[in-house]
Design a protein around this motif. Structure first.
Motif, PDB file in Angstrom:
ATOM      1  N   ASP A 182       0.858  -1.191   0.000  1.00  0.00           N
ATOM      2  CA  ASP A 182       0.000   0.000   0.000  1.00  0.00           C
ATOM      3  C   ASP A 182       0.889   1.234   0.000  1.00  0.00           C
ATOM      4  O   ASP A 182       1.801   1.360   0.828  1.00  0.00           O
ATOM      5  N   GLY A 183       0.638   2.142  -0.938  1.00  0.00           N
ATOM      6  CA  GLY A 183       1.447   3.352  -1.044  1.00  0.00           C
ATOM      7  C   GLY A 183       1.088   4.400  -0.006  1.00  0.00           C
ATOM      8  O   GLY A 183       0.230   4.184   0.859  1.00  0.00           O
ATOM      9  N   ARG A 184       1.724   5.545  -0.099  1.00  0.00           N
ATOM     10  CA  ARG A 184       1.441   6.657   0.805  1.00  0.00           C
ATOM     11  C   ARG A 184       0.023   7.171   0.595  1.00  0.00           C
ATOM     12  O   ARG A 184      -0.460   7.203  -0.531  1.00  0.00           O
ATOM     13  N   PHE A 185      -0.628   7.566   1.683  1.00  0.00           N
ATOM     14  CA  PHE A 185      -1.971   8.127   1.596  1.00  0.00           C
ATOM     15  C   PHE A 185      -1.909   9.444   0.829  1.00  0.00           C
ATOM     16  O   PHE A 185      -1.135  10.345   1.175  1.00  0.00           O
ATOM     17  N   LEU A 186      -2.709   9.531  -0.224  1.00  0.00           N
ATOM     18  CA  LEU A 186      -2.735  10.698  -1.110  1.00  0.00           C
ATOM     19  C   LEU A 186      -1.368  10.972  -1.731  1.00  0.00           C
ATOM     20  O   LEU A 186      -1.110  12.063  -2.243  1.00  0.00           O
ATOM     21  N   GLY A 187      -0.512   9.960  -1.697  1.00  0.00           N
ATOM     22  CA  GLY A 187       0.795  10.070  -2.333  1.00  0.00           C
ATOM     23  C   GLY A 187       1.839  10.823  -1.531  1.00  0.00           C
ATOM     24  O   GLY A 187       3.000  10.902  -1.943  1.00  0.00           O
ATOM     25  N   ILE A 188       1.453  11.363  -0.358  1.00  0.00           N
ATOM     26  CA  ILE A 188       2.415  12.165   0.408  1.00  0.00           C
ATOM     27  C   ILE A 188       2.467  11.809   1.899  1.00  0.00           C
ATOM     28  O   ILE A 188       3.482  12.059   2.546  1.00  0.00           O
ATOM     29  N   PHE A 189       1.411  11.228   2.446  1.00  0.00           N
ATOM     30  CA  PHE A 189       1.378  10.966   3.886  1.00  0.00           C
ATOM     31  C   PHE A 189       1.782   9.533   4.205  1.00  0.00           C
ATOM     32  O   PHE A 189       1.314   8.579   3.582  1.00  0.00           O
ATOM     33  N   GLY A 190       2.644   9.378   5.215  1.00  0.00           N
ATOM     34  CA  GLY A 190       3.054   8.052   5.645  1.00  0.00           C
ATOM     35  C   GLY A 190       4.085   7.426   4.739  1.00  0.00           C
ATOM     36  O   GLY A 190       4.625   8.064   3.831  1.00  0.00           O
ATOM     37  N   GLU A 191       4.352   6.139   4.983  1.00  0.00           N
ATOM     38  CA  GLU A 191       5.320   5.380   4.212  1.00  0.00           C
ATOM     39  C   GLU A 191       4.644   4.153   3.604  1.00  0.00           C
ATOM     40  O   GLU A 191       3.660   3.643   4.150  1.00  0.00           O
ATOM     41  N   PRO A 192       5.140   3.649   2.472  1.00  0.00           N
ATOM     42  CA  PRO A 192       4.571   2.431   1.885  1.00  0.00           C
ATOM     43  C   PRO A 192       4.692   1.266   2.863  1.00  0.00           C
ATOM     44  O   PRO A 192       5.657   1.182   3.629  1.00  0.00           O
ATOM     45  N   GLY A 193       3.706   0.392   2.870  1.00  0.00           N
ATOM     46  CA  GLY A 193       3.728  -0.765   3.762  1.00  0.00           C
ATOM     47  C   GLY A 193       3.142  -1.986   3.095  1.00  0.00           C
ATOM     48  O   GLY A 193       2.284  -1.879   2.215  1.00  0.00           O
ATOM     49  N   VAL A 194       3.605  -3.157   3.500  1.00  0.00           N
ATOM     50  CA  VAL A 194       3.130  -4.425   2.936  1.00  0.00           C
ATOM     51  C   VAL A 194       2.090  -5.023   3.880  1.00  0.00           C
ATOM     52  O   VAL A 194       2.355  -5.201   5.074  1.00  0.00           O
ATOM     53  N   ASN A 195       0.910  -5.333   3.355  1.00  0.00           N
ATOM     54  CA  ASN A 195      -0.149  -5.937   4.154  1.00  0.00           C
ATOM     55  C   ASN A 195       0.168  -7.424   4.339  1.00  0.00           C
ATOM     56  O   ASN A 195       0.137  -8.206   3.388  1.00  0.00           O
ATOM     57  N   VAL A 196       0.495  -7.800   5.565  1.00  0.00           N
ATOM     58  CA  VAL A 196       0.984  -9.147   5.862  1.00  0.00           C
ATOM     59  C   VAL A 196      -0.054 -10.229   5.556  1.00  0.00           C
ATOM     60  O   VAL A 196       0.245 -11.228   4.907  1.00  0.00           O
ATOM     61  N   LEU A 197      -1.279 -10.050   6.017  1.00  0.00           N
ATOM     62  CA  LEU A 197      -2.319 -11.059   5.806  1.00  0.00           C
ATOM     63  C   LEU A 197      -2.606 -11.253   4.324  1.00  0.00           C
ATOM     64  O   LEU A 197      -2.692 -12.382   3.838  1.00  0.00           O
ATOM     65  N   GLN A 198      -2.751 -10.159   3.582  1.00  0.00           N
ATOM     66  CA  GLN A 198      -3.048 -10.267   2.161  1.00  0.00           C
ATOM     67  C   GLN A 198      -1.921 -10.962   1.405  1.00  0.00           C
ATOM     68  O   GLN A 198      -2.170 -11.777   0.507  1.00  0.00           O
ATOM     69  N   LEU A 199      -0.684 -10.660   1.744  1.00  0.00           N
ATOM     70  CA  LEU A 199       0.445 -11.297   1.076  1.00  0.00           C
ATOM     71  C   LEU A 199       0.497 -12.781   1.392  1.00  0.00           C
ATOM     72  O   LEU A 199       0.733 -13.614   0.503  1.00  0.00           O
ATOM     73  N   ASN A 200       0.256 -13.156   2.644  1.00  0.00           N
ATOM     74  CA  ASN A 200       0.302 -14.566   3.015  1.00  0.00           C
ATOM     75  C   ASN A 200      -0.810 -15.364   2.334  1.00  0.00           C
ATOM     76  O   ASN A 200      -0.613 -16.520   1.946  1.00  0.00           O
ATOM     77  N   LEU A 201      -1.974 -14.759   2.185  1.00  0.00           N
ATOM     78  CA  LEU A 201      -3.048 -15.432   1.460  1.00  0.00           C
ATOM     79  C   LEU A 201      -2.684 -15.574  -0.025  1.00  0.00           C
ATOM     80  O   LEU A 201      -2.997 -16.587  -0.660  1.00  0.00           O
ATOM     81  N   ALA A 202      -2.014 -14.559  -0.558  1.00  0.00           N
ATOM     82  CA  ALA A 202      -1.557 -14.619  -1.953  1.00  0.00           C
ATOM     83  C   ALA A 202      -0.516 -15.730  -2.126  1.00  0.00           C
ATOM     84  O   ALA A 202      -0.497 -16.430  -3.147  1.00  0.00           O
TER      85      ALA A 202
END
Length: 209
Positions: free
Chosen positions: A184-204
């Motif tokens: 998941d990228g930054r909120f509105l492209g400027i807020f926060g840092e990119p992060g990987v959704n652990v549950l979604q990746l493990n299901l993938a």
């Protein structure tokens, strides 16, 4: 008497608008335009709800991406890596969440960080990461303040790619592509840092096999 009747009538009309009509309109808009978000951003696997994209879950198996440690230990749905029927895991089904609220000057915070057993000790996480050959990152060592963090950093996710690919006999590129797809990228492209959704990746990852 007429004024009293008018006041009562106006009160009832305003109550109907603000307490019934307005909430129903918002509920309808939410269910139609934002159905997933309005119902908890739930994730299903073969028709069964296995979690939410907004709430973290514990994963410890080598074949899965490991989650960030939790202040109160994640309360989660059952996963292939977690058996809620075990007595020692019953705390994970209580719905408990929240920060410890311990100040840096609190001796309990230092004590918890040095614990060598349990689920909150920093040394435990460091030992586990070193044993797996993973370079420690802050979010793989220190707990999530909210106890609900569903994401880990890109650095933390990439550090686990080699282990997952080896255990699952997958090509490194396959795992890297899944990491990118579930970032998941930054909120509105400027807020926060990119992060990987652990549950979604493990299901993938499970869906590949």
């Amino acid at each position: 008497m007429r004024e009293l009747i008018r006041v009562i009538r106006l009160t009832l009309v305003l109550w109907g608008i603000t307490a019934i009509i307005y909430p129903l309109i918002l509920l309808g808009i939410g269910q139609v335009a934002f159905n997933s978000q309005a119902n908890g951003s739930l994730i299903t696997k073969q028709g069964v709800v296995v979690g939410s994209s907004l709430i973290g879950q514990p994963f410890s198996s080598d074949k899965y991406l490991w989650s960030r440690p939790s202040t109160t230990n994640y309360s989660s749905f059952a996963t292939e890596d977690y058996a809620p029927t075990k007595t020692e895991n019953l705390s994970q089904t209580t719905g408990v969440s929240g920060a410890s609220n311990l100040a840096p000057s609190n001796s309990d915070l230092l004590k918890r960080g040095n614990e060598k057993d349990g689920f909150q000790g920093v040394q435990i996480e460091l030992d586990r990461l070193n044993k797996a050959g993973i370079k420690p990152t802050a979010d793989l060592v220190y707990t999530s303040g909210s106890s609900l963090d569903p994401h880990i950093s890109l650095e933390a996710a990439r550090a686990q790619i080699q282990r997952i690919a080896t255990v699952r006999s997958l090509n490194l590129n396959q795992v890297e592509m899944l990491v990118a797809k579930n970032t998941d990228g930054r909120f509105l492209g400027i807020f926060g840092e990119p992060g990987v959704n652990v549950l979604q990746l493990n299901l993938a990852l499970d869906s590949l096999q």
